[in-house]
Write an enzyme that holds these catalytic residues in place. Structure first.
Site, PDB file in Angstrom:
ATOM      1  CG  ASP A   2       2.255  29.838   3.466  1.00 39.73           C
ATOM      2  OD1 ASP A   2       1.460  30.052   4.343  1.00 39.73           O
ATOM      3  OD2 ASP A   2       2.346  30.793   2.488  1.00 39.73           O
ATOM      4  CG  ASN A  50       5.021  33.946  11.336  1.00 37.18           C
ATOM      5  OD1 ASN A  50       5.682  32.712  11.188  1.00 37.18           O
ATOM      6  ND2 ASN A  50       4.348  34.249  10.342  1.00 37.18           N
TER       7      ASN A  50
END
Ligand code: IPE
Ligand code: MG
Length: 222
Positions: A2, A50
């Protein structure tokens, strides 16, 4: 993995440049893990959530992961890395990417030095839904439902529970990752944004892990 977007934004670059910069982080982490004798790594490459991102970013990530697969699989294969995927296969992922995934898994299937598992189109809840669905389809009787039976229906029944989970970029969340498997994993959080992550950061996390006392709900018997 991330922090790609923030890494890019801090440099005044498009978010996708951050994803691209994550490749070096991933490769250095893999080579560093091999040097340290780590036998298994699972990375969160693309989540079932996502898909909610702007269509251009999703398209970039699909193409990026596909290209990464094609350009890196030979060197990973030569290094003895078994590359495999966990996630929903038959939902949204372009057929061409699925073909490359299957080819890569086949190419590296017999490698023993390390398993690199790519969580791609992966969600922890989706995995549990798919496991339950498969069990119902098999007509499993209520008294046969056990932890062992559930594990057998996860995307990769052979995957060991992670000893250590690292989350980068200063976020303190699980974000639907390996919900079943991390029940007793040690969690390490780092402020480092993924594109800046290198093997030394992995080793820092491993050292922190080594100082933890794992009791699995029992008592320390030493
Ligand atoms: C992680 O970086 C990459 C993927 C989710 C594929 P992000 O894109 O989430 O980066 P931030 O969180 O916006 O910085
Ligand atoms: Mg993020």
């Amino acid at each position: 993995m991330d922090g790609n977007g923030r890494w890019a934004e801090r440099r005044g670059l498009p978010r996708t440049d951050g994803h691209a910069a994550g490749e070096e982080a991933l490769m250095d982490t893999i080579w560093g893990a091999l040097d340290a004798g780590i036998r298994w790594i699972t990375v969160y490459a693309f989540s079932t959530e996502n898909w909610k991102r702007p269509v251009e970013e999703v398209r970039f990530l699909m193409g990026f992961n596909e290209r990464l697969l094609l350009t890196r699989r030979d060197e990973l294969n030569e290094a003895g890395v078994k590359v495999q995927f966990i996630g929903r296969r038959n939902w949204r992922v372009p057929r061409r990417v699925l073909k490359h995934i299957a080819d890569t898994e086949e190419l590296t299937a017999n490698n023993k030095r390390m398993t690199l598992s790519m969580a791609f189109n992966y969600g922890g809840r989706a995995e549990l839904v798919d496991a339950v669905s498969a069990m119902v389809a098999e007509g499993i009787k209520p008294d046969k439902v056990s932890e062992k039976a559930i594990r057998k229906h996860l995307y990769d029944p052979k995957m060991p529970d992670p000893e250590l989970m690292i989350r980068t970029s200063g976020e303190y969340r699980i974000s639907n990752y390996l919900l079943w498997q991390i029940a007793y994993s040690e969690l390490v959080f780092t402020e480092v944004l993924w594109p800046d992550f290198r093997r030394e950061d992995l080793y820092d996390a491993v050292r922190e892990y080594q100082n933890r006392e794992r009791r699995f709900g029992g008592l320390d018997t030493e």
